[in-house]
Design an enzyme around this catalytic site. Structure first.
Site, PDB file in Angstrom:
ATOM      1  N   ARG A  53     -94.599  45.598 -40.009  1.00  0.00           N
ATOM      2  CA  ARG A  53     -93.179  45.223 -39.919  1.00  0.00           C
ATOM      3  C   ARG A  53     -93.023  43.711 -39.837  1.00  0.00           C
ATOM      4  O   ARG A  53     -92.141  43.133 -40.456  1.00  0.00           O
ATOM      5  CB  ARG A  53     -92.532  45.910 -38.695  1.00  0.00           C
ATOM      6  CG  ARG A  53     -91.138  45.418 -38.334  1.00  0.00           C
ATOM      7  CD  ARG A  53     -90.172  45.474 -39.532  1.00  0.00           C
ATOM      8  NE  ARG A  53     -88.926  44.820 -39.259  1.00  0.00           N
ATOM      9  CZ  ARG A  53     -88.668  43.527 -39.497  1.00  0.00           C
ATOM     10  NH1 ARG A  53     -89.588  42.733 -39.978  1.00  0.00           N
ATOM     11  NH2 ARG A  53     -87.472  43.043 -39.254  1.00  0.00           N
ATOM     12  N   LEU A  67     -88.996  40.253 -30.950  1.00  0.00           N
ATOM     13  CA  LEU A  67     -88.643  41.665 -30.804  1.00  0.00           C
ATOM     14  C   LEU A  67     -89.308  42.495 -31.906  1.00  0.00           C
ATOM     15  O   LEU A  67     -88.655  43.021 -32.801  1.00  0.00           O
ATOM     16  CB  LEU A  67     -87.115  41.798 -30.865  1.00  0.00           C
ATOM     17  CG  LEU A  67     -86.468  43.122 -30.561  1.00  0.00           C
ATOM     18  CD1 LEU A  67     -86.839  43.628 -29.188  1.00  0.00           C
ATOM     19  CD2 LEU A  67     -84.957  42.986 -30.679  1.00  0.00           C
ATOM     20  N   PRO A  68     -90.652  42.641 -31.844  1.00  0.00           N
ATOM     21  CA  PRO A  68     -91.327  43.444 -32.869  1.00  0.00           C
ATOM     22  C   PRO A  68     -90.954  44.920 -32.718  1.00  0.00           C
ATOM     23  O   PRO A  68     -90.789  45.408 -31.599  1.00  0.00           O
ATOM     24  CB  PRO A  68     -92.816  43.209 -32.587  1.00  0.00           C
ATOM     25  CG  PRO A  68     -92.887  42.741 -31.183  1.00  0.00           C
ATOM     26  CD  PRO A  68     -91.577  42.096 -30.863  1.00  0.00           C
ATOM     27  N   HIS A  69     -90.807  45.595 -33.849  1.00  0.00           N
ATOM     28  CA  HIS A  69     -90.418  46.998 -33.822  1.00  0.00           C
ATOM     29  C   HIS A  69     -90.970  47.725 -35.039  1.00  0.00           C
ATOM     30  O   HIS A  69     -91.239  47.102 -36.058  1.00  0.00           O
ATOM     31  CB  HIS A  69     -88.895  47.153 -33.753  1.00  0.00           C
ATOM     32  CG  HIS A  69     -88.178  46.389 -34.808  1.00  0.00           C
ATOM     33  ND1 HIS A  69     -87.937  45.029 -34.721  1.00  0.00           N
ATOM     34  CD2 HIS A  69     -87.657  46.771 -35.999  1.00  0.00           C
ATOM     35  CE1 HIS A  69     -87.299  44.623 -35.801  1.00  0.00           C
ATOM     36  NE2 HIS A  69     -87.122  45.663 -36.578  1.00  0.00           N
ATOM     37  N   ALA A  70     -91.136  49.031 -34.888  1.00  0.00           N
ATOM     38  CA  ALA A  70     -91.682  49.832 -35.983  1.00  0.00           C
ATOM     39  C   ALA A  70     -91.302  51.297 -35.794  1.00  0.00           C
ATOM     40  O   ALA A  70     -90.964  51.721 -34.697  1.00  0.00           O
ATOM     41  CB  ALA A  70     -93.203  49.698 -36.020  1.00  0.00           C
TER      42      ALA A  70
END
Length: 157
Positions: A53, A67-70
């Site tokens: 991501r 704000l890493p997200h997956a």
């Protein structure tokens, strides 16, 4: 859904320092993985999803916050918070070093339904000095309580 629903004290960590973005993402993946549980998934799968991501475009908000997200095959969304005393360099819009990483994983195929939550997280977290304030609190219980109050303030506003 808010930060208290997503985050638990066992997924909040304050670290003196980590050597790189890769190490930070490995730490977040370890906090988010559930190996051995019925909805278990491996640490490596979480790490790879977060990195994939990030390669699409930086999830940095600025003010030292990322704000890493997956999306993964999980039954519910959850988050992990990593606070760093010594910052790491990442591709941030304001070129400031990163001290706060809040990673979020959501059920595969439901990412769009979590977009409002991501927006809310970005708004509430993107404040100057937040990472420093949270690091000063030091204890996961206090950090979670403080974050909860920030979300309550936003809702009341």
């Amino acid at each position: 859904m808010d930060i208290v629903t997503l985050l638990s004290t066992d997924r909040i960590v304050c670290e003196r320092e980590l050597s790189s973005k890769k190490r930070a993402f490995e730490k977040l993946a370890a906090l988010l993985s559930h190996e051995g549980h019925e909805d278990g998934f491996e640490n490596e799968a979480v790490f790879n999803a977060l990195i994939a991501r990030e390669k699409l475009g930086s999830t940095a908000l600025g003010n030292g916050i990322v704000l890493p997200h997956a999306s993964l095959r999980v039954s519910y969304a959850k988050a992990a918070l990593l606070l760093l005393d010594e910052s790491i360099d990442m591709d941030t819009p304001d070129k400031k070093p990163v001290h706060l990483l809040l990673a979020l994983i959501v059920p595969k195929g439901q990412a769009e339904s979590y977009q409002p939550l991501l927006s809310e997280l970005a708004i509430v977290l993107n404040r100057k000095g937040l990472a420093k304030s949270l690091l000063e609190l030091g204890e996961p219980e206090l950090i979670l309580s403080y974050l909860s109050s920030l979300f309550e303030q936003k809702i009341a506003a």
